[in-house]
Design a protein around this motif. Structure first.
Motif, PDB file in Angstrom:
ATOM      1  N   ASP A  24       0.801  -1.225   0.000  1.00  0.00           N
ATOM      2  CA  ASP A  24       0.000   0.000   0.000  1.00  0.00           C
ATOM      3  C   ASP A  24       0.837   1.281   0.000  1.00  0.00           C
ATOM      4  N   ASP A  25       2.101   1.177   0.414  1.00  0.00           N
ATOM      5  CA  ASP A  25       2.932   2.369   0.605  1.00  0.00           C
ATOM      6  C   ASP A  25       4.164   2.468  -0.287  1.00  0.00           C
ATOM      7  N   VAL A  26       4.671   1.328  -0.726  1.00  0.00           N
ATOM      8  CA  VAL A  26       5.987   1.269  -1.370  1.00  0.00           C
ATOM      9  C   VAL A  26       5.931   0.406  -2.624  1.00  0.00           C
ATOM     10  N   VAL A  27       6.727   0.790  -3.625  1.00  0.00           N
ATOM     11  CA  VAL A  27       6.904  -0.021  -4.833  1.00  0.00           C
ATOM     12  C   VAL A  27       8.399  -0.196  -5.054  1.00  0.00           C
ATOM     13  N   VAL A  28       8.785  -1.401  -5.449  1.00  0.00           N
ATOM     14  CA  VAL A  28      10.173  -1.699  -5.802  1.00  0.00           C
ATOM     15  C   VAL A  28      10.164  -2.252  -7.220  1.00  0.00           C
ATOM     16  N   PHE A  29      11.022  -1.679  -8.058  1.00  0.00           N
ATOM     17  CA  PHE A  29      11.107  -2.152  -9.437  1.00  0.00           C
ATOM     18  C   PHE A  29      12.553  -2.108  -9.910  1.00  0.00           C
ATOM     19  N   HIS A  30      12.817  -2.840 -10.984  1.00  0.00           N
ATOM     20  CA  HIS A  30      14.163  -2.934 -11.542  1.00  0.00           C
ATOM     21  C   HIS A  30      14.487  -1.685 -12.354  1.00  0.00           C
ATOM     22  N   ASP A  31      15.694  -1.175 -12.168  1.00  0.00           N
ATOM     23  CA  ASP A  31      16.157  -0.024 -12.941  1.00  0.00           C
ATOM     24  C   ASP A  31      16.376  -0.462 -14.390  1.00  0.00           C
ATOM     25  N   ILE A  32      15.984   0.380 -15.342  1.00  0.00           N
ATOM     26  CA  ILE A  32      16.138   0.015 -16.754  1.00  0.00           C
ATOM     27  C   ILE A  32      17.576   0.161 -17.236  1.00  0.00           C
ATOM     28  N   ASN A  33      18.425   0.845 -16.475  1.00  0.00           N
ATOM     29  CA  ASN A  33      19.852   0.978 -16.790  1.00  0.00           C
ATOM     30  C   ASN A  33      20.668   0.561 -15.571  1.00  0.00           C
ATOM     31  N   PRO A  34      20.727  -0.748 -15.292  1.00  0.00           N
ATOM     32  CA  PRO A  34      21.374  -1.198 -14.050  1.00  0.00           C
ATOM     33  C   PRO A  34      22.856  -0.853 -13.995  1.00  0.00           C
ATOM     34  N   ARG A  35      23.282  -0.491 -12.794  1.00  0.00           N
ATOM     35  CA  ARG A  35      24.688  -0.161 -12.532  1.00  0.00           C
ATOM     36  C   ARG A  35      25.345  -1.148 -11.584  1.00  0.00           C
ATOM     37  N   ALA A  36      24.619  -2.210 -11.271  1.00  0.00           N
ATOM     38  CA  ALA A  36      25.129  -3.275 -10.399  1.00  0.00           C
ATOM     39  C   ALA A  36      24.426  -4.564 -10.821  1.00  0.00           C
ATOM     40  N   PRO A  37      24.944  -5.712 -10.399  1.00  0.00           N
ATOM     41  CA  PRO A  37      24.276  -6.976 -10.772  1.00  0.00           C
ATOM     42  C   PRO A  37      22.792  -6.997 -10.404  1.00  0.00           C
ATOM     43  N   VAL A  38      22.431  -6.418  -9.263  1.00  0.00           N
ATOM     44  CA  VAL A  38      21.032  -6.201  -8.889  1.00  0.00           C
ATOM     45  C   VAL A  38      20.890  -4.696  -8.693  1.00  0.00           C
ATOM     46  N   HIS A  39      19.948  -4.086  -9.410  1.00  0.00           N
ATOM     47  CA  HIS A  39      19.729  -2.637  -9.281  1.00  0.00           C
ATOM     48  C   HIS A  39      18.230  -2.402  -9.225  1.00  0.00           C
ATOM     49  N   LEU A  40      17.753  -2.184  -7.999  1.00  0.00           N
ATOM     50  CA  LEU A  40      16.336  -1.944  -7.759  1.00  0.00           C
ATOM     51  C   LEU A  40      16.127  -0.492  -7.360  1.00  0.00           C
ATOM     52  N   LEU A  41      14.964   0.028  -7.673  1.00  0.00           N
ATOM     53  CA  LEU A  41      14.549   1.345  -7.199  1.00  0.00           C
ATOM     54  C   LEU A  41      13.432   1.140  -6.186  1.00  0.00           C
ATOM     55  N   ILE A  42      13.568   1.754  -5.031  1.00  0.00           N
ATOM     56  CA  ILE A  42      12.571   1.661  -3.965  1.00  0.00           C
ATOM     57  C   ILE A  42      11.958   3.047  -3.814  1.00  0.00           C
ATOM     58  N   ILE A  43      10.638   3.129  -4.013  1.00  0.00           N
ATOM     59  CA  ILE A  43       9.972   4.436  -3.968  1.00  0.00           C
ATOM     60  C   ILE A  43       8.724   4.377  -3.088  1.00  0.00           C
ATOM     61  N   PRO A  44       8.404   5.502  -2.456  1.00  0.00           N
ATOM     62  CA  PRO A  44       7.105   5.579  -1.795  1.00  0.00           C
ATOM     63  C   PRO A  44       6.036   5.826  -2.850  1.00  0.00           C
ATOM     64  N   LYS A  45       4.836   5.334  -2.623  1.00  0.00           N
ATOM     65  CA  LYS A  45       3.741   5.645  -3.540  1.00  0.00           C
ATOM     66  C   LYS A  45       3.355   7.118  -3.420  1.00  0.00           C
ATOM     67  N   LYS A  46       3.519   7.666  -2.245  1.00  0.00           N
ATOM     68  CA  LYS A  46       3.253   9.090  -2.034  1.00  0.00           C
ATOM     69  C   LYS A  46       4.315   9.900  -2.766  1.00  0.00           C
ATOM     70  N   HIS A  47       3.903  10.905  -3.506  1.00  0.00           N
ATOM     71  CA  HIS A  47       4.870  11.757  -4.196  1.00  0.00           C
ATOM     72  C   HIS A  47       5.533  12.701  -3.198  1.00  0.00           C
TER      73      HIS A  47
END
Length: 107
Positions: A24-47
């Motif tokens: 309900d609060d957070v989304v995690v998704f893969h970066d489209i231009n990874p800079r590491a073997p695993v590159h995730l973006l963690i964002i709040p749903k709230k702007h």
């Protein structure tokens, strides 16, 4: 929501992303231009535009983001990680929606 914000559009499912986690609060998704073997973006749903725009009322959300980072660490079976927040243009921020880069390594 900010109708011009790329990450708000991902939250709203207007722009596709490879979602790794969502609640309900957070989304995690893969970066489209990874800079590491695993590159995730963690964002709040709230702007929230930048780290400097976080208010006292947002502190439970910030705590949740760090809890989710720990979950991703274990889910991805990482051996090490970096959790990075760029703040403002001068600090390297490109999308003005608060986000963390989780760079992870399995070896």
């Amino acid at each position: 929501m900010d109708s011009n914000c790329l990450f708000c559009k991902i939250v709203d499912k207007q722009v596709p992303a490879k979602i790794e986690y969502e609640d309900d609060d957070v989304v995690v998704f893969h970066d489209i231009n990874p800079r590491a073997p695993v590159h995730l973006l963690i964002i709040p749903k709230k702007h929230i535009a930048t780290m400097m725009d976080v208010k006292a009322e947002d502190l439970p959300l910030m705590s949740k983001i760090h809890e989710v980072a720990q979950e991703m660490y274990h889910k991805q079976e990482l051996k090490g990680m970096r959790l990075i927040n760029n703040c403002n243009k001068e600090g390297g921020q490109e999308v003005f929606h608060l986000h963390y880069h989780l760079w992870g390594w399995k070896e």
